[in-house]
Design a protein around this motif. Sequence first.
Motif, PDB file in Angstrom:
ATOM      1  N   ARG A   1      78.434  19.988  16.347  1.00 38.06           N
ATOM      2  CA  ARG A   1      78.629  21.369  16.467  1.00 38.06           C
ATOM      3  C   ARG A   1      79.926  22.056  15.448  1.00 38.06           C
ATOM      4  NH1 ARG A   1      79.360  22.919  23.202  1.00 38.06           N
ATOM      5  NH2 ARG A   1      77.311  23.463  22.683  1.00 38.06           N
TER       6      ARG A   1
ATOM      7  N   GLU B   1      81.521  31.462  17.765  1.00 35.05           N
ATOM      8  CA  GLU B   1      80.136  31.765  17.351  1.00 35.05           C
ATOM      9  C   GLU B   1      79.809  30.043  17.698  1.00 35.05           C
ATOM     10  OE1 GLU B   1      77.593  33.373  14.111  1.00 35.05           O
ATOM     11  OE2 GLU B   1      79.204  31.774  12.979  1.00 35.05           O
TER      12      GLU B   1
ATOM     13  N   ASP C   1      77.636  27.032  16.945  1.00 31.36           N
ATOM     14  CA  ASP C   1      76.095  26.230  15.456  1.00 31.36           C
ATOM     15  C   ASP C   1      75.712  24.579  16.266  1.00 31.36           C
ATOM     16  OD1 ASP C   1      75.013  27.138  13.027  1.00 31.36           O
ATOM     17  OD2 ASP C   1      74.632  26.038  13.374  1.00 31.36           O
TER      18      ASP C   1
ATOM     19  N   HIS D   1      68.013  23.805  15.954  1.00 28.72           N
ATOM     20  CA  HIS D   1      69.186  24.219  15.590  1.00 28.72           C
ATOM     21  C   HIS D   1      69.463  25.519  16.062  1.00 28.72           C
ATOM     22  CE1 HIS D   1      71.292  27.217  12.367  1.00 28.72           C
ATOM     23  NE2 HIS D   1      71.794  26.594  12.797  1.00 28.72           N
TER      24      HIS D   1
ATOM     25  N   ARG E   1      71.598  28.303  17.373  1.00 26.05           N
ATOM     26  CA  ARG E   1      73.535  29.278  17.442  1.00 26.05           C
ATOM     27  C   ARG E   1      73.099  30.668  18.688  1.00 26.05           C
ATOM     28  NH1 ARG E   1      72.587  31.084  12.361  1.00 26.05           N
ATOM     29  NH2 ARG E   1      74.370  29.722  11.358  1.00 26.05           N
TER      30      ARG E   1
END
Length: 620
Positions: A384, A395, A397, A486, A488
């Motif tokens: 992370r 944000e 990820d 993945h 985001r």
Amino acid sequence: MKAVRIALPLDWNADPLHDRNWRFQLHAWRMLGPVWEKFYDQDWGRLREEVLPWIEDWYRFHIVEDNASEFAWYDMAVGIRCQHLALILHLHDTRRMPLGHDHLKMVEHLCRLHHDKLRVAGFIARNNHGIFQVHGLRLLGVAWAHREGFAGEAAYSSKMMLALLRTQFDSHGIHVENSPDYHGLILKQFARIRPALFPAIASHITRTVRLAREALPWFTLPDGRMVPLGDSEGLGTALGAAAKADLVIGEVGAGATLVRDMSASGYVVVRSEPGTADETASMLVAKGVGRSRTHAHADDLSFFLYEGGKPLLVDPGKYSYGQDKWRHYFTSDRAHNVVGLKGVAMGPQHLQEARGDFSVAQEPDGVLRIEGEVGRRDFFVHARSIRYAPGRFVEVDDRIQAREDDAPIVYWHLSPHLDAERFNGGVAVYDNGRIVARLRVDDPRVKARLVHGQEKPVIQGWVSPRYNERVAATVIQFQGSSDVRHVRTMIELTNRSRLPAHRLPRRLTHDVRFRFPFEFRRDRVFLLPSGATQRRVVVGVQGVEPGTVAKRLAKELDGAGFVPQGRGRIGFGDVGTYAHPDGTRVTVKLKEGVCTEGRDATPPTLYFAWSRSGAATKID
């Protein structure tokens, strides 16, 4: 925990609350604390009369009658009882509270039993319970000094206490049991220990206490509460102006952001400086990989977010120590702001290992980046990266390495006072009608789902404000297909500024408007069992005839394309229901009375209750 009245003779196996913690407290003689406080050095005779019968009854039940009890020789309870016994023996020897022959014989027998138990190899716990055990043993040794039978106790106690210092706190003074609350609790316990009791390790005790005290305020939210990570709850210790930050962004005294880098110990704290106005106060506490399983939750790489003077993304708290379905939920990954897998609930026992460093770094334009990686045994590896700009955005990820058919879920837990609604491309978060955040995932394979206070088919959407209490809260789930590795998540933080009382925080559906004077009361969004969301708005209207209000509202709804259902249009005291061709339904109720929405009002006031629900907001 509610109070329970107890009386002698006592069944020491009693369990009136069906709570293991209560049973432990009973055997630790916690009920004697207030007695000591009230009568110590005030009335020695009354103190003896109040304390001894409880100890005598415990002795009767366990020693004389030889009854078995699960908590009779529970590690921490033994250490706490030693403190009571040592003090009683000391008061007898100093003639302040002399004991009769039989009572002295009983107390001395209990002292020997407790000493011998604590000297058994392996009985001293390696967690925070051991501190109470060793401290109690040392006090017992001091009180027993002129008697025989405790040879080598002082050296043994010093050896064990040094080992505990090194295992309870790391080299940076951070407690290793995954809970800021226990950091404060164990610091308090060590701070109560006179270093002179352990002369061989006095300097170690002093240094550890100093470092732990410096770290403790960084776990306190701007509103004064302890950040509820792990088994934490209650109030914290305020961060003072003299606190030492590892990084300062901006000018101190002008809204600076302070960073405390405890990443080597498993925490990173980013917060506004002390004295910041409530409406702009912020704090993010990120949790790294746990150093042990004690008091651990499945919260590795989770974080708690506080924005605009209120909690936003929260941790659920500890709830209780009972080994039931609720405790399992509150410690699982489903209850934290982490990545999990569809159809699986993972607990702290699934922690495998850290894979790489947990770290924090500064980027341009006041952005902080926090990164870490963790393995979940037999399930997946999670990496992370969090980019945080206080008051602007977060944000996140997330990348995972998982088995081919596993589908990831990213959990975001909202504070109970917040509501959520889906919109195209994400989820909007509201605080009484005012939007405070928008969450988006720009991947069509990831779908948003909302859950609130669910018990079946699985428990989801609960927060524990206090021990053994729970309240419903909304959870945002971003669920990906099995080919997603993945995700985001962009969290846009919006302005929480207050609006005048005659302004709605956001427009009503289909741009329907109030065209008369009103005072805004409440605007909440509820998640219905059907999966739809329903918005409920309450406003107060004064100085306008009910008939006028009804006519204007009916005209507004007609103009927006709504058609009256059932008995017809809005009327005073009645419920009017309208439907739109797109499936949206609106229910309106006009009534006269005193406001019950959290603030006082001078009656008579006309209240207009508006609710809206429809297929357009139905959740998959």
